[in-house]
Scaffold this motif. Structure first.
Motif, PDB file in Angstrom:
ATOM      1  N   THR A  10      16.687  -5.762  -6.154  1.00 55.68           N
ATOM      2  CA  THR A  10      17.481  -5.356  -7.315  1.00 55.68           C
ATOM      3  C   THR A  10      17.424  -3.851  -7.503  1.00 55.68           C
ATOM      4  OG1 THR A  10      17.051  -7.483  -8.377  1.00 55.68           O
ATOM      5  CG2 THR A  10      17.837  -5.698  -9.788  1.00 55.68           C
ATOM      6  N   SER A  11      16.250  -3.270  -7.319  1.00 56.64           N
ATOM      7  CA  SER A  11      16.136  -1.819  -7.430  1.00 56.64           C
ATOM      8  C   SER A  11      17.028  -1.125  -6.408  1.00 56.64           C
ATOM      9  CB  SER A  11      14.675  -1.408  -7.233  1.00 56.64           C
ATOM     10  OG  SER A  11      14.526  -0.009  -7.338  1.00 56.64           O
ATOM     11  N   LEU A  12      17.101  -1.670  -5.209  1.00 55.47           N
ATOM     12  CA  LEU A  12      17.963  -1.087  -4.178  1.00 55.47           C
ATOM     13  C   LEU A  12      19.433  -1.219  -4.565  1.00 55.47           C
ATOM     14  CD1 LEU A  12      18.292   0.195  -1.359  1.00 55.47           C
ATOM     15  CD2 LEU A  12      18.301  -2.137  -0.416  1.00 55.47           C
ATOM     16  N   ILE A  13      19.824  -2.360  -5.104  1.00 59.16           N
ATOM     17  CA  ILE A  13      21.214  -2.549  -5.528  1.00 59.16           C
ATOM     18  C   ILE A  13      21.618  -1.487  -6.552  1.00 59.16           C
ATOM     19  CG2 ILE A  13      22.798  -4.106  -6.771  1.00 59.16           C
ATOM     20  CD1 ILE A  13      21.164  -6.449  -5.592  1.00 59.16           C
ATOM     21  N   LEU A  14      20.685  -1.096  -7.404  1.00 64.38           N
ATOM     22  CA  LEU A  14      20.969  -0.122  -8.455  1.00 64.38           C
ATOM     23  C   LEU A  14      20.888   1.325  -7.965  1.00 64.38           C
ATOM     24  CD1 LEU A  14      19.024  -1.851 -11.366  1.00 64.38           C
ATOM     25  CD2 LEU A  14      21.513  -1.739 -11.073  1.00 64.38           C
ATOM     26  N   GLY A  43      11.214  -1.848  -0.389  1.00 61.23           N
ATOM     27  CA  GLY A  43      10.791  -1.150  -1.592  1.00 61.23           C
ATOM     28  C   GLY A  43      10.117   0.168  -1.275  1.00 61.23           C
ATOM     29  N   ALA A  44       9.263   0.187  -0.255  1.00 55.91           N
ATOM     30  CA  ALA A  44       8.610   1.425   0.161  1.00 55.91           C
ATOM     31  C   ALA A  44       9.636   2.424   0.695  1.00 55.91           C
ATOM     32  CB  ALA A  44       7.552   1.129   1.219  1.00 55.91           C
ATOM     33  N   ALA A  45      10.557   1.932   1.522  1.00 57.81           N
ATOM     34  CA  ALA A  45      11.594   2.808   2.069  1.00 57.81           C
ATOM     35  C   ALA A  45      12.441   3.416   0.951  1.00 57.81           C
ATOM     36  CB  ALA A  45      12.470   2.018   3.036  1.00 57.81           C
ATOM     37  N   HIS A  46      12.788   2.596  -0.030  1.00 61.69           N
ATOM     38  CA  HIS A  46      13.617   3.087  -1.129  1.00 61.69           C
ATOM     39  C   HIS A  46      12.890   4.151  -1.946  1.00 61.69           C
ATOM     40  CE1 HIS A  46      15.971   2.138  -5.051  1.00 61.69           C
ATOM     41  NE2 HIS A  46      16.496   3.162  -4.413  1.00 61.69           N
ATOM     42  N   LEU A  47      11.610   3.937  -2.214  1.00 74.17           N
ATOM     43  CA  LEU A  47      10.838   4.938  -2.953  1.00 74.17           C
ATOM     44  C   LEU A  47      10.747   6.247  -2.168  1.00 74.17           C
ATOM     45  CD1 LEU A  47       7.893   2.911  -4.502  1.00 74.17           C
ATOM     46  CD2 LEU A  47       9.527   4.317  -5.758  1.00 74.17           C
ATOM     47  N   LEU A  48      10.490   6.155  -0.876  1.00 79.77           N
ATOM     48  CA  LEU A  48      10.380   7.360  -0.069  1.00 79.77           C
ATOM     49  C   LEU A  48      11.727   8.076   0.039  1.00 79.77           C
ATOM     50  CD1 LEU A  48       7.898   6.086   2.650  1.00 79.77           C
ATOM     51  CD2 LEU A  48       7.509   7.956   1.029  1.00 79.77           C
ATOM     52  N   ILE A  99      12.013  10.102  -3.097  1.00 80.36           N
ATOM     53  CA  ILE A  99      11.119  11.267  -3.089  1.00 80.36           C
ATOM     54  C   ILE A  99      11.634  12.359  -2.161  1.00 80.36           C
ATOM     55  CG2 ILE A  99       8.814  12.065  -2.412  1.00 80.36           C
ATOM     56  CD1 ILE A  99       7.786   9.268  -3.315  1.00 80.36           C
ATOM     57  N   THR A 100      12.126  11.965  -0.980  1.00 79.44           N
ATOM     58  CA  THR A 100      12.442  12.945   0.074  1.00 79.44           C
ATOM     59  C   THR A 100      13.928  13.224   0.261  1.00 79.44           C
ATOM     60  OG1 THR A 100      12.624  11.263   1.806  1.00 79.44           O
ATOM     61  CG2 THR A 100      10.412  12.133   1.331  1.00 79.44           C
ATOM     62  N   SER A 101      14.790  12.329  -0.212  1.00 78.25           N
ATOM     63  CA  SER A 101      16.241  12.395   0.023  1.00 78.25           C
ATOM     64  C   SER A 101      16.601  12.256   1.506  1.00 78.25           C
ATOM     65  CB  SER A 101      16.838  13.696  -0.531  1.00 78.25           C
ATOM     66  OG  SER A 101      16.654  13.774  -1.927  1.00 78.25           O
ATOM     67  N   ASP A 102      15.668  11.768   2.296  1.00 80.22           N
ATOM     68  CA  ASP A 102      15.914  11.529   3.725  1.00 80.22           C
ATOM     69  C   ASP A 102      16.667  10.208   3.869  1.00 80.22           C
ATOM     70  OD1 ASP A 102      15.820  10.891   6.441  1.00 80.22           O
ATOM     71  OD2 ASP A 102      13.763  11.595   6.704  1.00 80.22           O
ATOM     72  N   ALA A 103      17.900  10.276   4.323  1.00 77.71           N
ATOM     73  CA  ALA A 103      18.760   9.097   4.394  1.00 77.71           C
ATOM     74  C   ALA A 103      18.237   8.047   5.363  1.00 77.71           C
ATOM     75  CB  ALA A 103      20.174   9.508   4.794  1.00 77.71           C
ATOM     76  N   THR A 104      17.333   8.423   6.262  1.00 80.63           N
ATOM     77  CA  THR A 104      16.756   7.447   7.181  1.00 80.63           C
ATOM     78  C   THR A 104      16.045   6.349   6.406  1.00 80.63           C
ATOM     79  OG1 THR A 104      16.452   9.155   8.856  1.00 80.63           O
ATOM     80  CG2 THR A 104      15.207   7.121   9.141  1.00 80.63           C
ATOM     81  N   TYR A 105      15.352   6.715   5.339  1.00 80.43           N
ATOM     82  CA  TYR A 105      14.639   5.727   4.536  1.00 80.43           C
ATOM     83  C   TYR A 105      15.611   4.765   3.859  1.00 80.43           C
ATOM     84  CZ  TYR A 105      10.343   8.516   4.963  1.00 80.43           C
ATOM     85  OH  TYR A 105       9.233   9.183   5.423  1.00 80.43           O
ATOM     86  N   LEU A 106      16.705   5.288   3.336  1.00 76.23           N
ATOM     87  CA  LEU A 106      17.690   4.423   2.686  1.00 76.23           C
ATOM     88  C   LEU A 106      18.312   3.473   3.694  1.00 76.23           C
ATOM     89  CD1 LEU A 106      19.189   3.647   0.104  1.00 76.23           C
ATOM     90  CD2 LEU A 106      20.873   5.432   0.626  1.00 76.23           C
ATOM     91  N   ASN A 107      18.558   3.955   4.899  1.00 81.12           N
ATOM     92  CA  ASN A 107      19.113   3.105   5.939  1.00 81.12           C
ATOM     93  C   ASN A 107      18.129   2.001   6.331  1.00 81.12           C
ATOM     94  OD1 ASN A 107      21.291   2.538   7.797  1.00 81.12           O
ATOM     95  ND2 ASN A 107      19.961   3.291   9.434  1.00 81.12           N
ATOM     96  N   ASP A 108      16.830   2.336   6.392  1.00 86.54           N
ATOM     97  CA  ASP A 108      15.808   1.322   6.670  1.00 86.54           C
ATOM     98  C   ASP A 108      15.802   0.252   5.582  1.00 86.54           C
ATOM     99  OD1 ASP A 108      15.050   2.766   8.904  1.00 86.54           O
ATOM    100  OD2 ASP A 108      13.224   3.577   8.004  1.00 86.54           O
ATOM    101  N   ALA A 109      15.858   0.697   4.336  1.00 87.04           N
ATOM    102  CA  ALA A 109      15.848  -0.244   3.200  1.00 87.04           C
ATOM    103  C   ALA A 109      17.053  -1.169   3.263  1.00 87.04           C
ATOM    104  CB  ALA A 109      15.827   0.521   1.881  1.00 87.04           C
ATOM    105  N   ARG A 110      18.204  -0.601   3.573  1.00 85.72           N
ATOM    106  CA  ARG A 110      19.430  -1.393   3.654  1.00 85.72           C
ATOM    107  C   ARG A 110      19.345  -2.422   4.775  1.00 85.72           C
ATOM    108  NH1 ARG A 110      22.632  -1.658   7.990  1.00 85.72           N
ATOM    109  NH2 ARG A 110      22.711   0.608   8.189  1.00 85.72           N
ATOM    110  N   LYS A 111      18.810  -2.016   5.922  1.00 90.78           N
ATOM    111  CA  LYS A 111      18.669  -2.940   7.048  1.00 90.78           C
ATOM    112  C   LYS A 111      17.744  -4.104   6.698  1.00 90.78           C
ATOM    113  CE  LYS A 111      19.324   0.092  11.087  1.00 90.78           C
ATOM    114  NZ  LYS A 111      18.621   0.671  12.275  1.00 90.78           N
ATOM    115  N   ALA A 112      16.601  -3.788   6.089  1.00 88.94           N
ATOM    116  CA  ALA A 112      15.638  -4.835   5.743  1.00 88.94           C
ATOM    117  C   ALA A 112      16.224  -5.786   4.714  1.00 88.94           C
ATOM    118  CB  ALA A 112      14.345  -4.207   5.216  1.00 88.94           C
ATOM    119  N   ALA A 127       0.829  -1.199   0.000  1.00 85.49           N
ATOM    120  CA  ALA A 127       0.000   0.000   0.000  1.00 85.49           C
ATOM    121  C   ALA A 127       0.869   1.256   0.000  1.00 85.49           C
ATOM    122  CB  ALA A 127      -0.923   0.000   1.215  1.00 85.49           C
ATOM    123  N   ALA A 128       1.933   1.239   0.792  1.00 87.57           N
ATOM    124  CA  ALA A 128       2.847   2.389   0.819  1.00 87.57           C
ATOM    125  C   ALA A 128       3.532   2.565  -0.533  1.00 87.57           C
ATOM    126  CB  ALA A 128       3.883   2.195   1.929  1.00 87.57           C
TER     127      ALA A 128
END
Length: 376
Positions: free
Chosen positions: A301-305, A242-247, A250-263, A178-179
């Protein structure tokens, strides 16, 4: 009956990808052509315009086959984006009408389903059709689905419910997608309403189902009892990242990228998620479980890229992606019929389910995407 896209898809395929010598390079474009052609020839019903559940079984309409439709069409979209071949895009409109006709909740009327997660998966694929074609009919349908998903939000305890009949069941499978859908709608419309929903849903999932210390995404919470299911499944890891990476995009907030990496890291390193002996995602069973791994691999894969992913993680993640793809290609596909089962390290015989085939084809298409897009 099924449709044949080429002569090779309707006969025993020559085993041109036999890897008796481990050093032989895999042609991932050819591999994707063969596996996706088998998906269509073995599962696409050319009269009803949807995918059947069991290979070659075109006689009866499926009964439990709504949400896998989305992921099978995602593979067709992947193939079109990879090749530009209209034999794939010709199926877009057919599927768009065919899957609506088989929707067991609102048959023929719309794409809304009793299960919010099923509706979300269909909505995400319809959004990809819009992103690919810019046909506003797809965008309108995706907006309608998102409007329905919003009714699944619980104003008391938060979160999108699993189903209209299970309002207290707040699952990762109904919140992660949904996100993503809301974020994609924002990217296509710039309507802040969708970004607000993407952020709200994601934040609820992070606060309630994400272990911020380990990166585990838990399966679900019963909002009436407070019971938390700590089961970790690959597709829930995938949609959260995937949701974290998209956000992040959109926002350039590194917290989301860190969440995506952790997951992502938890998904490929926790012993409960992987087949340790082969260093691949584990067999999560037949039926719905057969599809889970491919969903993870799409968002992984999207995150790897992602250019801003730290290089140490890119190396680790891409190594895992490549190993999964190579093990699947060498050991998981039956080269006589190009079918694959839920265990990517073991061949199936003469038949398989749509879920398992779609999952395997997704990985092959993602491996080809990685090879195509990764910068040296």
């Amino acid at each position: 009956m099924g449709v044949c896209l080429s002569m090779a898809s309707c006969m025993e395929i020559d085993d041109e990808y036999t890897y008796g010598k481990e050093q032989q390079t895999i042609d991932w474009n050819a591999a994707a052509d063969s596996s996706t052609t088998a998906l269509i020839s073995q599962f696409w019903d050319s009269s009803k315009h949807y995918f059947v559940y069991d290979a070659g079984q075109f006689a009866n309409a499926p009964t439990n086959n709504y949400w896998p439709q989305a992921h099978a069409m995602d593979v067709v979209i992947d193939a079109y984006l990879r090749t530009g071949n209209t034999k794939y895009s010709d199926l877009f409109k057919q599927w768009f009408e065919g899957v609506k006709a088989m929707n067991y909740t609102n048959r023929g009327r719309n794409y809304r389903c009793e299960y919010y997660d099923d509706s979300e998966w269909i909505g995400l694929t319809i959004m990809r059709l819009y992103e690919t074609t810019k046909d506003n009919a797809y965008l309108a349908a995706a907006k309608d689905i998102m409007e329905y998903i919003e009714t699944g939000w619980d104003d008391t305890s938060g979160g999108i419910s699993w189903a209209t009949s299970h309002r207290s069941s707040k699952n990762a499978c109904s919140n992660g997608p949904a996100a993503i859908l809301a974020a994609k709608l924002y990217l296509s419309t710039q309507d802040k309403h969708y970004l607000e929903w993407a952020t709200k849903i994601y934040t609820w999932e992070k606060d309630n189902l994400f272990n911020q210390a380990t990166g585990a995404v838990y399966d679900g919470l019963n909002s009436d009892t407070g019971d938390l299911s700590t089961l970790s499944l690959s597709y829930n890891q995938g949609t959260f990242l995937g949701a974290a990476h998209l956000l992040y995009g959109i926002t350039s907030d590194a917290t989301y990228l860190n969440d995506a990496r952790k997951a992502a890291f938890f998904g490929i390193s926790n012993s409960g998620n992987i087949d340790v002996g082969n260093n691949i995602l584990r067999d999560e069973g037949t039926g719905d479980g057969g599809l889970f791994k491919g969903i993870f691999m799409r968002y992984f894969t999207s995150l790897i890229l992602e250019p801003q992913l730290p290089e140490t993680y890119r190396v680790k993640f891409s190594t895992f992606l490549k190993n999964n793809a190579e093990v699947l290609w060498r050991n998981g596909f039956n080269k006589k019929n190009m079918l694959a089962g839920p265990n990517w390290a073991s061949k199936v015989g003469t038949t398989t389910q749509l879920t398992s085939q779609t999952s395997a084809c997704t990985l092959v298409e993602m491996m080809q995407l990685y090879e195509r897009e990764a910068k040296p």
